[in-house]
Enzyme design. Structure first.
Site, PDB file in Angstrom:
ATOM      1  CB  CYS A 133       8.886 -32.617  53.040  1.00  0.00           C
ATOM      2  SG  CYS A 133       9.740 -34.277  53.372  1.00  0.00           S
ATOM      3  CB  CYS A 136      10.214 -34.064  50.087  1.00  0.00           C
ATOM      4  SG  CYS A 136       9.161 -34.753  52.083  1.00  0.00           S
ATOM      5  CG  ASP A 137       9.960 -30.686  48.351  1.00  0.00           C
ATOM      6  OD1 ASP A 137       9.499 -31.248  47.768  1.00  0.00           O
ATOM      7  OD2 ASP A 137       9.053 -30.408  49.279  1.00  0.00           O
TER       8      ASP A 137
END
Ligand code: NAP
Length: 311
Positions: A133, A136-137
């Site tokens: 993701c 997200c990261d």
């Protein structure tokens, strides 16, 4: 006596939340069960640019707006993971880790989970260089070198997103042509820090604790080269989450739930929507449409069954 809901919606993705809106507006008693974040895969989408009415909106914001809409209609939510769902009885049983729930109808909107490369050591590098993701990261890789594997819209969007953060981005795809939209391909080609590695696959993950490099094999020349990097984003699609369904639900060859045009599965009172069902297009707008149809059909089914029980 245990409460029997009119509809249990499993999964609070865009389809599930749309179903909740239609069902609540029809006056039904609705329970939505979600194991993670409301919005599902929307949370992994940095920017949504094709949902009618919103030229650009972040996936998270759209998810939040949908959730608030359902809450304004007093939709009940349970945040728990479904262990088993029984589809072949008149009253459907949903067993979660923290409780058990009953419903007259079910809308299955679990979505699909990220596909893995299935390479040796992949699991050990998750959170240590491998991510599924970018939204997200991605921030963790500011000014670093990363690679993305995949050729669909997710890979292309994430590649563009990461190119604005990272120093250098490799986009590795197993074919010459991308599956994703032309507009995204054009955007990517204009970025100087993106290097395309086509007709290639990752043959090895290397690192001592953290991922440090990958071996990439060219399918045409059969030559393998090493790419040093800090992070690898795997964006190779999703597979349907049907493992918890207890009952002989009809699936397509590749494991998606088969429905008719009314989202009905082969079990009475059981509907499937969004990414989990066999459909020619998996988009936010199509998931929402599925949810609206399923809730409307569930409402009709409940009305008919309740009327016949009164006779
Ligand atoms: P996808 O469209 O299924 O694409 C998966 C990509 O990964 C394909 O290019 C595929 O290669 C590649 N791939 C699959 N297995 C692989 C493996 N084992 N090793 C290497 N490569 C592999 O998945 P997605 O990009 O996640 O998109 C899913 C759905 O969501 C699509 O319908 C997409 O349009 C939609 N989506 C839409 C948006 C948007 O419109 N804003 C954003 C994200 C996603 P091949 O091409 O060779 O099969």
């Amino acid at each position: 006596m245990e409460k029997i809901y009119d509809i249990a919606i499993l999964g609070a993705g865009p389809g599930g939340m749309t179903a909740a809106i239609y069902a609540r507006r029809a006056g039904l008693d609705v329970l939505v069960i979600e194991k993670g974040l409301v919005g599902g895969a929307l949370n992994a989408t940095y920017e949504v640019a094709n949902y009618t009415g919103f030229e650009k909106i972040s996936g998270k914001e759209l998810a939040e707006r949908m959730y608030n809409h359902t809450k304004s209609l007093n939709t009940e939510y349970i945040f728990d993971e479904v262990k088993k769902v029984t589809v072949d009885s008149e009253i459907k049983i949903i067993e979660c880790f923290k409780g058990k729930y009953l419903a007259r109808t079910l809308i299955l909107g679990f979505g699909a989970s990220v596909r893995k490369l299935n390479l040796e050591n992949e699991r050990s590098f998750v959170g240590r260089g491998i991510s599924y993701c970018a939204t997200c990261d991605g921030k963790l890789f500011e000014d670093k070198t990363v690679a993305i594997v995949g050729g669909g819209n997710t890979a292309l969007e994430d590649c563009f997103f990461l190119s604005n953060l990272a120093k250098k981005v490799y986009l590795i795809h197993r074919r010459e042509e991308f599956r994703g939209d032309a507009i995204l391909i054009e955007q990517i080609k204009q970025k100087e820090n993106i290097e395309l590695v086509l007709n290639s696959y990752i043959s090895k993950l290397v690192g001592d604790g953290n991922l440090q490099s990958i071996d990439v094999t060219d399918k045409v020349t059969n030559k393998t080269k090493k790419i040093n990097l800090d992070g690898l984003f795997v964006c190779i699609g999703r597979g349907p989450d049907t493992g918890m369904i207890d009952g002989d639900i009809k699936l397509s060859e590749n494991g998606y739930i088969e429905t008719d045009e009314y989202m009905r599965t082969n079990f009475e009172g059981v509907y499937a929507i969004g990414d989990i069902r066999c459909t020619p297009l998996r988009q936010i707008v199509t998931a929402c449409s599925d949810g609206a149809i399923a809730a409307t059909k569930a409402f009709e089914y409940i009305k008919i069954t309740k009327a016949s029980q009164k006779k």
